[in-house]
Design a protein around this motif. Sequence first.
Motif, PDB file in Angstrom:
ATOM      1  N   SER A 294      -0.601   8.981  -0.247  1.00  0.00           N
ATOM      2  CA  SER A 294      -2.058   8.852  -0.335  1.00  0.00           C
ATOM      3  C   SER A 294      -2.459   7.503  -0.919  1.00  0.00           C
ATOM      4  N   LYS A 295      -1.772   7.109  -1.973  1.00  0.00           N
ATOM      5  CA  LYS A 295      -2.082   5.838  -2.612  1.00  0.00           C
ATOM      6  C   LYS A 295      -1.817   4.664  -1.677  1.00  0.00           C
ATOM      7  N   ALA A 296      -0.707   4.722  -0.960  1.00  0.00           N
ATOM      8  CA  ALA A 296      -0.366   3.626  -0.041  1.00  0.00           C
ATOM      9  C   ALA A 296      -1.408   3.482   1.057  1.00  0.00           C
ATOM     10  N   ILE A 297      -1.874   4.597   1.595  1.00  0.00           N
ATOM     11  CA  ILE A 297      -2.862   4.543   2.679  1.00  0.00           C
ATOM     12  C   ILE A 297      -4.188   3.982   2.180  1.00  0.00           C
ATOM     13  N   LEU A 298      -4.695   4.551   1.112  1.00  0.00           N
ATOM     14  CA  LEU A 298      -6.045   4.201   0.663  1.00  0.00           C
ATOM     15  C   LEU A 298      -6.118   2.798   0.067  1.00  0.00           C
ATOM     16  N   LEU A 299      -5.085   2.373  -0.669  1.00  0.00           N
ATOM     17  CA  LEU A 299      -5.128   1.025  -1.248  1.00  0.00           C
ATOM     18  C   LEU A 299      -4.966  -0.047  -0.184  1.00  0.00           C
ATOM     19  N   SER A 300      -4.243   0.246   0.878  1.00  0.00           N
ATOM     20  CA  SER A 300      -4.121  -0.735   1.962  1.00  0.00           C
ATOM     21  C   SER A 300      -5.412  -0.832   2.762  1.00  0.00           C
ATOM     22  N   MET A 301      -6.201   0.246   2.749  1.00  0.00           N
ATOM     23  CA  MET A 301      -7.500   0.210   3.431  1.00  0.00           C
ATOM     24  C   MET A 301      -8.571  -0.455   2.574  1.00  0.00           C
ATOM     25  N   ASN A 302      -8.428  -0.312   1.266  1.00  0.00           N
ATOM     26  CA  ASN A 302      -9.424  -0.866   0.345  1.00  0.00           C
ATOM     27  C   ASN A 302      -8.703  -1.780  -0.645  1.00  0.00           C
ATOM     28  N   THR A 303      -8.505  -3.025  -0.272  1.00  0.00           N
ATOM     29  CA  THR A 303      -7.719  -3.937  -1.107  1.00  0.00           C
ATOM     30  C   THR A 303      -8.380  -4.187  -2.459  1.00  0.00           C
ATOM     31  N   THR A 304      -9.702  -4.009  -2.545  1.00  0.00           N
ATOM     32  CA  THR A 304     -10.368  -4.212  -3.840  1.00  0.00           C
ATOM     33  C   THR A 304      -9.994  -3.115  -4.833  1.00  0.00           C
ATOM     34  N   TRP A 305      -9.523  -1.960  -4.325  1.00  0.00           N
ATOM     35  CA  TRP A 305      -9.118  -0.881  -5.210  1.00  0.00           C
ATOM     36  C   TRP A 305      -7.861  -1.225  -6.013  1.00  0.00           C
ATOM     37  N   VAL A 306      -7.114  -2.217  -5.523  1.00  0.00           N
ATOM     38  CA  VAL A 306      -5.863  -2.578  -6.197  1.00  0.00           C
ATOM     39  C   VAL A 306      -6.132  -2.944  -7.651  1.00  0.00           C
TER      40      VAL A 306
END
Length: 655
Positions: A294-306
Amino acid sequence: MNSKTTSSGADMSGFFIAASVIIVVLDFYYCCYGALIRWDYTSVYTDRIFTVLDQTKLFANLQWERGLVIALILLSLFSANKRKDIVAGYKWPLLITLAGLIFYFGSGWLAPPAGSDATDIARAYMFVTGLGFLMVIGGSGRLATAIASSAHGRFFRKDIGGFPQEEKRIDTKHSLNFRGRYVYNGKKRKSYINIINPRRAVLLIGSPGCGKSRFVIEPAIEQLVGKGMSLFVYDFKFPTLTNYTYNVFRQNLKEYPPGTRFYCINFTDLPLSHRCNLIDPGTLNYFSDAFGISKAILLSMNTTWVRKSGDFFVESAINFVAALIWYLKVYKDGIYCTLPHVIQLSQTPYDQLFTLLNVESSTRAVVNPFIQAYLNKTMEMLDGQIASATIPLTRLISSDIYYVLTGNDLNLEINDPKAPAILCLGGDSVRKQALAPVMSLYIDRLNNCINRPDRRPCALVLDEFGTVRAESVLTTIATARSNDIIPILSVQDLSQLQAQYSDSEASQIMNISGNLICGQVGGDTARWVSERFDSVVEYKTTIAVNSSDTSVSKSEQAVTTVSPAVIATLSSGEFVGIVADDPGKKVERKRFHAEIIKEEGVAMDMEELPVVRKVTEKEVDENFEKVRRDISELVELEMKRILGDPALKGKMVKR
């Protein structure tokens, strides 16, 4: 400059010039004696001196005598302390010197016959000889000055700089070797870039067009396949590297055990693509596995979330998707555990979805905060939490993505000793934003599968690594050396890493990669690379010229062997870098600045990628609809089961 040395050099130069002038005058006296008598320029004393000199037979051969004069002029130039003139050039001094030599040596044809008293011939002979002599002295002096000035001007030039580099090939079990050519002290020399321990990771940096793929990645693939390694290639510009890898593998089949397969996954040309379930339930052993996906999918979609680790909405979205994944994993042994099914399940109405997750004991605790928000009617907050997850996931709703992700042609454990494989993952620059999450998840899941002991040696070639986010690669770089895994990461600029990863993660990739290869790049990246090279002490020469004297001073200064300016002006195929050695194999010369020589390998017999299966648009659309029906049937059947069971009916979520 020492005044005594200057004076001594001037005295010696003057002595040789005076000697040459005396010989020329004596030559006139010898050849034009008859005319000098008529002009009354002879005397008893000069005749006696010349009679003694004539016994040496020096003047009997004019060419030998002229050769001696030229030798004296050259000696005067070597002994002189020439003034450096920054405007001195070669052209005119050279022309004047050559013309003077022609006049001086050619004047022998004008020499008066022995005993002749022809004054006209004598005048012509002395004029041409004297003119040639003066032109040689003047022209050669200016030429020597130009050479001295040019030598000073080249002191810091690139073509005479450089540093010693490794010139022998050093082979090890895992080594990557690149033939090169470098310049040291003005001479081109052959070299080898020996990456004897690529398991410590190879970081390849360079702007587009600098030759990363042609001169480094392609030769590396050839060598890795030639060693019989399992291989994963991320081909951002599919099918270039995929086609290359396939042909290299085809020509090295004897290095692999029977049954070794070549797999290709891409979303551009479906007939050439195998199908692979990214979240195969057999690879999910703990809830933390679902959380990582889940983390890999969502953070790659929203790079600002990193950079928003711990943020309420970020963590809520990750937990929500993780719960969906784990629910499908435990439902009927994971029959519907695929990413497309997760996406469709996320579209289920709140009351039904929360009921399903609340009934399943393993997801109940995770979904409870969402249920409480739903029951308390804090819909604004709840909608924000759920939308943070569902909106990014909807970007993946596509029939071709669903088609590839719902099959099981292969698993990602490509270094299984019993079933080794080569896998190429093809990207699409046009659909970069849409496919980046899937690509990131493939890379992330594959790293988790292969980073285990007692597996076949394996290599990861991640071209354009800055276009994906695979956090597990950091773990691979740090820990996978003992498992014989070779990570090769290619990025255009360090800012690409910093855009996909947090500052600490980007720094970790940059700093713990043991081998660095850098092509043309500028800015902060060039400065970062330059700092990896040590400084050397060089002499700086300063020359001050005035109308009467020249002063020269020399000093020492520390100069960076590879400056940011040098890195910013590298040619295509030219790279700088530092290699790491091995405890059992030391390398003294780790630095390099060389032009890599491309060795043509598989280009002579290229074949197209094989067709995996014929795929029609109808089949792809039917698969898409099947996923939707699967989730609809799952929700319908589960709701009926819950309503029909009094023990479960109390866990229903409704307002």
